[in-house]
Design a protein around this motif. Structure first.
Motif, short mmCIF file in Angstrom:
data_model
loop_
_atom_site.label_atom_id
_atom_site.label_comp_id
_atom_site.label_asym_id
_atom_site.label_seq_id
_atom_site.Cartn_x
_atom_site.Cartn_y
_atom_site.Cartn_z
N CYS A 171 -4.99 17.00 -4.29
CA CYS A 171 -3.69 17.76 -3.57
C CYS A 171 -1.96 18.03 -4.61
CB CYS A 171 -3.88 17.53 -1.97
SG CYS A 171 -4.76 16.99 -1.18
N LEU A 230 -9.86 14.70 -1.63
CA LEU A 230 -9.08 15.72 -2.21
C LEU A 230 -7.97 15.80 -3.59
CD1 LEU A 230 -8.85 17.13 1.00
CD2 LEU A 230 -10.86 17.88 -0.92
N ARG A 241 -0.09 8.89 -2.80
CA ARG A 241 0.86 10.09 -2.88
C ARG A 241 1.50 9.06 -4.74
NH1 ARG A 241 3.44 11.63 2.07
NH2 ARG A 241 1.62 13.23 2.64
N TYR A 273 1.91 24.95 6.10
CA TYR A 273 2.71 24.41 5.93
C TYR A 273 4.31 25.29 5.39
CZ TYR A 273 0.06 19.96 4.30
OH TYR A 273 -1.33 19.05 4.83
N TYR A 276 -9.06 25.14 -3.49
CA TYR A 276 -8.49 26.62 -2.23
C TYR A 276 -6.13 25.98 -2.60
CZ TYR A 276 -7.35 23.33 1.44
OH TYR A 276 -7.42 21.72 2.28
N PHE A 335 1.22 20.18 -4.22
CA PHE A 335 2.92 20.45 -3.66
C PHE A 335 3.52 20.73 -4.49
CE2 PHE A 335 1.78 19.80 1.42
CZ PHE A 335 0.73 18.90 1.32
N ILE A 361 -3.28 22.93 9.85
CA ILE A 361 -2.32 22.95 9.22
C ILE A 361 -1.30 23.76 9.12
CG2 ILE A 361 -1.61 22.36 6.35
CD1 ILE A 361 -3.46 20.24 7.19
N HIS A 382 -1.32 13.89 -5.29
CA HIS A 382 -1.58 13.34 -3.45
C HIS A 382 -3.44 13.07 -3.99
CE1 HIS A 382 1.37 15.26 -1.05
NE2 HIS A 382 2.07 14.23 -1.98
N SER A 420 -2.75 9.67 2.56
CA SER A 420 -2.22 10.43 1.14
C SER A 420 -1.68 10.04 0.12
CB SER A 420 -1.68 11.36 1.44
OG SER A 420 -1.13 11.85 0.75
N LEU A 467 6.89 16.42 -2.41
CA LEU A 467 7.19 16.31 -1.34
C LEU A 467 8.21 14.95 -1.22
CD1 LEU A 467 4.12 15.70 1.13
CD2 LEU A 467 5.30 16.89 0.88
N TRP A 476 -6.69 11.38 8.14
CA TRP A 476 -6.12 11.50 6.77
C TRP A 476 -5.46 10.30 6.35
CZ3 TRP A 476 -1.81 12.18 4.95
CH2 TRP A 476 -0.64 12.91 6.26
N THR A 493 -6.43 12.20 -1.59
CA THR A 493 -6.06 12.09 0.09
C THR A 493 -7.36 12.03 0.38
OG1 THR A 493 -4.34 13.83 0.01
CG2 THR A 493 -5.35 14.35 2.15
C1 9YT Z 1 -5.66 19.27 2.67
C2 9YT Z 1 -4.39 18.36 3.24
O1 9YT Z 1 -3.16 19.22 3.49
N1 9YT Z 1 -4.90 17.15 4.37
C3 9YT Z 1 -3.23 16.48 4.38
C4 9YT Z 1 -2.93 15.69 4.18
C5 9YT Z 1 -2.13 16.35 2.87
N2 9YT Z 1 -2.96 16.87 1.47
C6 9YT Z 1 -0.60 15.53 1.91
O2 9YT Z 1 -0.02 14.72 2.24
O3 9YT Z 1 -1.64 14.39 0.80
#
Ligand code: 9YT
Length: 132
Positions: free
Chosen positions: A107, A105, A27, A54, A87, A109, A52, A40, A25, A113, A23, A42
């Protein structure tokens, strides 16, 4: 106001890639941006399976491209992911994320981060050192 484009982030230290190559990401917002969450864009590459957990973060994920699935390891339930599906890991669920095609995606958090976090062996991202 913060205005930032993906083009400005690609190939900088905000563009984080694990050694697995599974993957990438990008940010867009980090803790230092002061929003209380990170954001992110991603990419999960086709054929990837990522374990995963978290345990330190809440994450919401909104699929805008590609197809895959998420399996909640606790109850074995598997949910298809495709554009328009979101989700939210509101219970720190242990899960597998699988990409059938390249997925893109969005994302979010919480807590945010701080930079170049990568998954540890337990599937989590660490929290930053507590400020004294
Ligand atoms: C969907 C997910 O958790 N993918 C792993 C990478 C994470 N989302 C990120 O750090 O962007």
């Amino acid at each position: 106001m913060i205005v930032r484009s993906l083009d400005e982030i690609i190939d900088t230290d905000r563009d984080v890639r694990p050694s697995s190559g599974n993957w990438e990401s990008r940010r867009l917002l980090l803790k230092k941006d002061g929003m209380g969450f990170s954001l992110h864009d991603t990419i999960v590459h086709a054929g990837s399976e990522i374990y995963i957990w978290y345990k330190n973060h809440l994450e919401a994920v909104y699929c805008i491209e590609g197809e895959g699935e998420i399996e909640d390891i606790n109850d074995g339930e598997t949910y298809p992911i495709k554009p328009g599906v979101m989700y939210a890991l509101n219970g720190h669920e242990h899960h597998y994320l699988r990409a059938h095609s390249e997925m893109r995606l969005v994302c979010v958090f919480h807590p945010a981060l701080v930079g170049a976090e990568l998954h540890g062996d337990d599937g989590s991202y660490p929290l930053p050192e507590q400020e004294p």
